[in-house]
Write an enzyme that holds these catalytic residues in place. Structure first.
Site, PDB file in Angstrom:
ATOM      1  CB  ILE A 202      -0.890   0.071   1.272  1.00 29.41           C
ATOM      2  CG1 ILE A 202      -1.539  -1.279   1.581  1.00 29.41           C
ATOM      3  CG2 ILE A 202      -1.930   1.175   1.163  1.00 29.41           C
ATOM      4  CD1 ILE A 202      -2.074  -1.382   3.010  1.00 29.41           C
ATOM      5  CG  HIS A 203       2.991   3.002  -3.134  1.00 34.57           C
ATOM      6  ND1 HIS A 203       2.503   1.979  -3.902  1.00 34.57           N
ATOM      7  CD2 HIS A 203       3.380   3.975  -3.997  1.00 34.57           C
ATOM      8  CE1 HIS A 203       2.606   2.303  -5.174  1.00 34.57           C
ATOM      9  NE2 HIS A 203       3.123   3.505  -5.274  1.00 34.57           N
ATOM     10  NE  ARG A 204      -0.996   3.534  -7.829  1.00 34.64           N
ATOM     11  CZ  ARG A 204      -0.266   4.179  -8.726  1.00 34.64           C
ATOM     12  NH1 ARG A 204      -0.183   5.498  -8.687  1.00 34.64           N
ATOM     13  NH2 ARG A 204       0.372   3.504  -9.672  1.00 34.64           N
ATOM     14  NE  ARG A 235       2.322   8.206  -0.050  1.00 33.15           N
ATOM     15  CZ  ARG A 235       3.045   8.166  -1.165  1.00 33.15           C
ATOM     16  NH1 ARG A 235       4.015   9.038  -1.358  1.00 33.15           N
ATOM     17  NH2 ARG A 235       2.807   7.264  -2.080  1.00 33.15           N
ATOM     18  CG  ASP A 275      -1.606   1.119  -3.388  1.00 29.25           C
ATOM     19  OD1 ASP A 275      -0.421   0.727  -3.496  1.00 29.25           O
ATOM     20  OD2 ASP A 275      -1.963   1.932  -2.511  1.00 29.25           O
TER      21      ASP A 275
END
Length: 353
Positions: A202-204, A235, A275
């Protein structure tokens, strides 16, 4: 010929690992790292384990708003371009580094080659989509990975200089899969067995910056009761902590990993939930079911071929896909023959004088 290559983020390091070694057999390459990904696990480790040539310049731009990042890159890249006077600037993908590298070259009338051109999610709110479109329309050479990407450019009136060479990330997977099997020990370190876990990334920003989207994702992973390995992007960790969200015991959080460990985790997983654009493709290459937590994808071929399902951030859809999504029997050969890098070199040799 002097070719200046601009990279700045994990997927670009992987692509450069496949292409730079080919280019350097015949040409002088100047490698510029913008520093967009500056965490060691997101940057330095990739250069070391993939034996990417040491950057000739590291701008160390770091984090910041899109305007701040892109503006700083433009200022520093212009100095380098004027000093080095390259015959061609090579950029990859869809990051701020991509746009800055291409725009700076275009302003100085230096030809631009865009690797992974023609991708479209058709969501103009995505920074990546804006970067792709702008870069494509100022590039002289557009190396597309699929027929769908070529069609996208044709529909936008971009027909000159477009070449379907296949996907350079497929080159990278073929090149480094055996090395990963020899060198990566991550499965033993995590005490995992083959295909007993779900791999998640998960990073977007669209998911991490929205508490409801991130909450839905985490709740779906928690409620799956499946063992989930989650390399936690810096992030994502920041927002998880600030929102006060919690993972259940079935979620095994680990630090970001290098490329060899990542493809080992992919190879040994049961399914992949992500993602990431690049991970969607890697899942396809590894023949793993992929569940994409976005509202659209630029890799439509993976969905049409039955190996990827788009679920957005609807908790019930994510959970249902984790438990029930099954792939089609066969895969079509949609990403080329694993020789995209050689084709890129051949075209550059013919076109750029």
């Amino acid at each position: 010929m002097k070719i200046l290559t601009v990279v700045g983020a994990r997927p670009q390091f992987i692509k450069a690992a496949a292409v730079s070694n080919i280019i350097r057999k015949e040409h002088n390459e100047i490698l510029v790292h913008t520093g967009q990904h500056y965490d060691e696990n997101m940057s330095k480790v990739f250069f070391e384990e993939l034996k990417i040539p040491k950057p000739d310049y590291n701008l160390e731009i770091g984090s910041g708003s899109h305007g701040e990042q892109t503006g700083k890159m433009l200022i520093e890249l212009e100095k380098i371009y004027l000093k080095e006077k390259p015959d061609l600037v090579l950029v990859y993908g869809d990051t701020n580094s991509t746009l800055a590298g291409a725009l700076c070259a275009s302003k100085l009338l230096i030809p631009v080659a865009h690797v992974e051109a023609g991708l479209r999610s058709f969501n103009s709110n995505m920074p990546e989509e804006q970067n792709r479109v702008l870069t494509d329309h100022i590039s002289k050479l557009l190396f597309v990975p699929t027929q769908a990407a070529k069609k996208n450019l044709h529909n936008e009136g971009v027909q000159s200089g477009v070449y379907n060479v296949g996907d350079v990330m497929f080159d990278a997977v073929l090149n480094f899969k055996k090395l990963a099997e020899q060198k990566s020990n991550i499965i033993n370190l995590l005490n995992m067995e083959d295909k007993e876990y779900i791999l998640t990334t998960i990073h977007r920003a669209e998911n991490t910056n929205d508490i409801n989207r991130l909450k839905n994702i985490i709740e779906a992973l928690n409620e799956s009761n499946k063992t989930v390995i989650l390399p936690l992007h810096p992030r994502t960790k920041k927002y998880v902590d600030s929102y006060g969200l919690k993972f259940n015991n079935n979620i095994k959080l680990i630090d970001p990993v290098g490329y060899l460990d990542m493809i080992t985790l992919e190879m040994n997983s049961q399914k992949i939930v992500t993602d990431s654009g690049g991970v969607q493709k890697e899942a396809f290459f590894m023949k793993k079911p992929c569940i994409t937590m976005r509202d659209e994808t630029e890799w439509v071929e993976t969905v049409e071929n039955g190996w990827n399902v788009i679920v957005g951030t609807d908790k019930n859809k994510i959970l249902d896909a984790i438990l029930n999504f099954k792939t089609s029997e066969d895969q079509q050969n949609i990403f080329g023959d694993g020789k995209a890098s050689c084709k890129i070199l051949d075209i550059i040799n013919c076109i750029v004088k």
